[in-house]
Design a protein around this motif. Structure first.
Motif, PDB file in Angstrom:
ATOM      1  N   ASP A  63      71.520 112.447 110.635  1.00 59.97           N
ATOM      2  CA  ASP A  63      72.020 111.758 111.656  1.00 59.97           C
ATOM      3  C   ASP A  63      72.807 110.614 111.962  1.00 59.97           C
ATOM      4  OD1 ASP A  63      72.021 114.144 113.357  1.00 59.97           O
ATOM      5  OD2 ASP A  63      70.011 113.999 114.091  1.00 59.97           O
ATOM      6  N   GLY A  66      76.375 109.813 110.670  1.00 57.91           N
ATOM      7  CA  GLY A  66      77.413 110.118 111.114  1.00 57.91           C
ATOM      8  C   GLY A  66      78.800 109.118 111.727  1.00 57.91           C
ATOM      9  N   GLN A 113      76.279 119.078 106.413  1.00 57.38           N
ATOM     10  CA  GLN A 113      75.728 118.343 106.938  1.00 57.38           C
ATOM     11  C   GLN A 113      76.380 117.795 107.540  1.00 57.38           C
ATOM     12  OE1 GLN A 113      71.769 118.233 107.374  1.00 57.38           O
ATOM     13  NE2 GLN A 113      71.464 119.073 105.593  1.00 57.38           N
ATOM     14  N   ARG A 115      79.409 116.137 107.001  1.00 60.07           N
ATOM     15  CA  ARG A 115      80.536 116.858 107.726  1.00 60.07           C
ATOM     16  C   ARG A 115      80.814 117.836 109.553  1.00 60.07           C
ATOM     17  NH1 ARG A 115      82.555 119.430 102.275  1.00 60.07           N
ATOM     18  NH2 ARG A 115      83.642 117.207 101.140  1.00 60.07           N
ATOM     19  N   GLU A 116      79.781 118.517 109.310  1.00 61.30           N
ATOM     20  CA  GLU A 116      79.544 118.851 110.601  1.00 61.30           C
ATOM     21  C   GLU A 116      79.515 118.342 111.309  1.00 61.30           C
ATOM     22  OE1 GLU A 116      79.959 122.115 113.661  1.00 61.30           O
ATOM     23  OE2 GLU A 116      80.235 122.700 111.337  1.00 61.30           O
ATOM     24  N   LEU A 117      78.560 117.142 111.607  1.00 64.03           N
ATOM     25  CA  LEU A 117      77.860 116.299 112.069  1.00 64.03           C
ATOM     26  C   LEU A 117      79.301 115.207 113.005  1.00 64.03           C
ATOM     27  CD1 LEU A 117      75.788 114.739 114.126  1.00 64.03           C
ATOM     28  CD2 LEU A 117      75.793 113.458 111.628  1.00 64.03           C
ATOM     29  N   ARG A 118      80.181 114.876 112.439  1.00 62.90           N
ATOM     30  CA  ARG A 118      81.861 114.281 112.047  1.00 62.90           C
ATOM     31  C   ARG A 118      82.463 115.452 112.829  1.00 62.90           C
ATOM     32  NH1 ARG A 118      82.078 109.423 112.067  1.00 62.90           N
ATOM     33  NH2 ARG A 118      84.401 109.737 111.257  1.00 62.90           N
ATOM     34  N   ARG A 119      82.425 116.533 112.658  1.00 65.31           N
ATOM     35  CA  ARG A 119      82.867 117.441 113.203  1.00 65.31           C
ATOM     36  C   ARG A 119      82.799 117.331 115.180  1.00 65.31           C
ATOM     37  NH1 ARG A 119      84.657 122.087 109.325  1.00 65.31           N
ATOM     38  NH2 ARG A 119      81.959 121.031 108.825  1.00 65.31           N
ATOM     39  N   ARG A 120      82.138 117.333 115.171  1.00 69.31           N
ATOM     40  CA  ARG A 120      81.060 117.317 116.699  1.00 69.31           C
ATOM     41  C   ARG A 120      81.631 115.760 117.206  1.00 69.31           C
ATOM     42  NH1 ARG A 120      75.845 118.716 116.325  1.00 69.31           N
ATOM     43  NH2 ARG A 120      75.622 118.582 113.653  1.00 69.31           N
TER      44      ARG A 120
END
Length: 120
Positions: A63, A66, A113, A115-120
């Motif tokens: 986090d 982010g 993780q 990348r996934e956080l940035r996608r959201r």
């Protein structure tokens, strides 16, 4: 110098003027540091021992990454973190009385993780 400054009015309108000093925590040798941190809303994590600083930092991943837009920067931050963890482990082996309770992070996994956080 104090008398002259008083005569010039340099001590007029000083916060707390005419009120007694708050010495309620004067028995604590670090009272002034704690008060400064509280009054100025400073981050006190720098006062923690290094193992606890590292543990707190690790708990913030991914986090805390982010707002980083560049993958290379994320990898650099994680690499620096791992370097500091390794240095802490080496220091504890050199006879320093330190309990290290944090481990290095898997940079590739953390980047996924992130990348996934940035996608959201």
């Amino acid at each position: 110098m104090i008398r002259e400054a008083t005569e010039r009015g340099e001590f007029d309108n000083v916060p707390g003027m005419g009120k007694p000093l708050d010495l309620s925590d004067a028995d604590d040798p670090d009272w002034w540091v704690k008060r400064k941190i509280r009054d100025e809303n400073l981050d006190s994590s720098a006062l923690l021992p290094m193992p606890l600083q590292l543990r707190k930092e690790a708990q913030g991943f991914p986090d805390s990454l982010g707002n980083i837009a560049d993958e290379a920067a994320v990898r650099q931050i994680l690499g620096d973190f791992n370097r500091r963890v390794r240095e802490a482990h080496l220091g504890s082996r050199a006879g320093l009385p330190t309990l290290i309770t944090v481990h290095t992070v898997d940079v590739d996994d953390m980047v996924l993780q992130w990348r996934e956080l940035r996608r959201r």
